[in-house]
Design an enzyme around this catalytic site. Structure first.
Site, PDB file in Angstrom:
ATOM      1  N   ASP A 131       0.822  -1.209   0.000  1.00  0.00           N
ATOM      2  CA  ASP A 131       0.000   0.000   0.000  1.00  0.00           C
ATOM      3  C   ASP A 131       0.854   1.257   0.000  1.00  0.00           C
ATOM      4  OD1 ASP A 131      -2.634  -0.838  -0.109  1.00  0.00           O
ATOM      5  OD2 ASP A 131      -2.873  -0.966   2.066  1.00  0.00           O
ATOM      6  N   GLU A 153     -13.897  -2.879  -1.505  1.00  0.00           N
ATOM      7  CA  GLU A 153     -14.065  -3.100  -0.074  1.00  0.00           C
ATOM      8  C   GLU A 153     -15.401  -2.550   0.413  1.00  0.00           C
ATOM      9  OE1 GLU A 153     -11.748  -2.595   4.203  1.00  0.00           O
ATOM     10  OE2 GLU A 153     -10.828  -1.838   2.370  1.00  0.00           O
TER      11      GLU A 153
END
Length: 273
Positions: A82, A173
Site C-alpha cells: 500500500d 471493499e
C-alpha cells in the site's frame, strides 16, 4: 509465481484469486507455504500491528520496513504494498513513493480512490498498480459504500476509469454484492473483494482477523483460528511456571563438564569466599 499475466489468466478461466495481508516474515512464510496467490502488505499494519489509531498514521518508512520483512519471508510470492496516506498527492510523489516500495521488495503498489491519471504515470514508470474503491480506510467512514444509486453509479464509473487507465487488479471493499458483481463483469482487471460478496474474481482478508488476534470480529471476516486466545493462554501459563519455579528445568539448560566445573569452583569460586 510472480507474474501479472497469471492474474488476468485466472480471471479468464474463472479461477478465484486468494489474497491475504501479511506484515512480517513468519506470516509471509506461512502464506507462501500455503501457496496464497498474492500477499498484500497493507497499511492496516498500523492498527493491527503498530498500535496506531488509524491507517492515516502509517508512514512510507513503516511500509518499506514491513515490505522488506514480508519479502524475506516470501521470496517467490507476488507482493502488493500500500501507498500510505499523503504519499501520492502528486504524480511525482506517487512515483517516488512507489519506487521506494519497489526497492523494498514490492512487485506492485496499491492506492485508494479514483485517480486514473496516477495509474497512467506509474505504469509509464514501470510500476504495476492495484486500485481500491468502496470503503477507503485512509479517507472514508467505515460503512458499506454504494447502497444508493448515486454512490453505486460513481463506484461503477470509477472502476471503469481505473480499468481503462491500466490497473492490473482492483480491490472492492465493503460494497454491495450486486455492485461488486456488476463491476467484475464490466472490467478487464480481476476484482478482489472484501465484504463485497462471492462474485468478485478473488478475495482478501486481514490476516490478524483471520487468525483471531482480537476479540472483535467483522461481518466480512471468517476466523480460521483463535491465535489471540492462544497467546493469552500461553502467556498466563508461562507466568505461572516462572512464579512456581517450574520453568526452567535442567532440560532447558546445559551443565559444565565435571572436570571444568571442579576447576572453576576451585580456582574461581573459592577465591570469592
Amino acid at each position: 509465481m510472480r507474474s501479472l499475466a497469471r492474474f488476468a489468466e485466472m480471471k479468464r478461466h474463472g479461477e478465484k484469486i486468494a489474497m491475504l495481508t501479511a506484515y512480517d516474515a513468519p506470516q509471509a512464510r506461512a502464506q507462501q507455504q500455503a501457496e496464497i496467490d498474492v500477499i498484500l502488505v497493507g497499511d492496516s499494519v498500523g492498527v493491527n500491528i503498530l498500535g496506531y489509531a488509524s491507517e492515516r498514521e502509517v508512514t512510507l518508512a513503516d511500509m518499506a520496513h514491513h515490505t522488506r520483512a514480508v519479502r524475506r519471508g516470501a521470496p517467490d510470492t507476488f507482493i502488493i504494498a500500500d501507498l500510505p496516506f499523503a504519499t501520492y498527492d502528486s504524480p511525482e510523489q506517487a512515483v517516488a513513493s512507489a519506487k521506494f516500495l519497489q526497492q523494498a521488495g514490492a512487485d506492485a503498489v496499491k492506492f485508494e480512490g479514483a485517480h486514473p491519471e496516477l495509474v497512467q504515470v506509474l505504469a509509464t514508470s514501470g510500476i504495476p498498480v492495484c486500485g481500491h474503491l468502496g470503503f477507503e480506510p485512509q479517507r472514508c467512514e467505515k460503512r458499506v459504500h454504494g447502497k444508493t444509486f448515486e454512490e453505486a453509479s460513481r463506484i461503477f464509473e470509477d472502476a471503469k476509469a481505473l480499468d481503462e487507465s491500466g490497473v492490473f487488479m482492483l480491490v472492492l471493499e465493503l460494497v454491495p454484492a450486486e455492485l461488486a458483481a456488476a463491476v467484475s463483469r464490466a472490467i478487464k482487471a480481476p476484482t478482489i473483494g472484501i465484504g463485497a460478496g462471492a462474485s468478485t474474481d478473488g478475495q482478501v482478508l486481514v490476516f490478524p482477523d483471520v487468525l483471531g488476534y482480537g476479540d472483535r470480529n467483522f461481518r466480512h471476516n471468517r476466523r480460521y483460528a483463535e491465535v489471540g486466545a492462544a497467546m493469552r493462554e500461553a502467556s498466563a501459563a508461562y507466568l505461572l511456571d516462572v512464579r512456581a519455579r517450574d520453568f526452567p528445568t535442567m532440560a532447558n539448560c546445559s551443565s559444565m563438564p565435571s572436570e571444568a566445573l571442579a576447576q572453576f569452583e576451585a580456582e574461581i569460586l573459592e577465591r570469592q569466599s
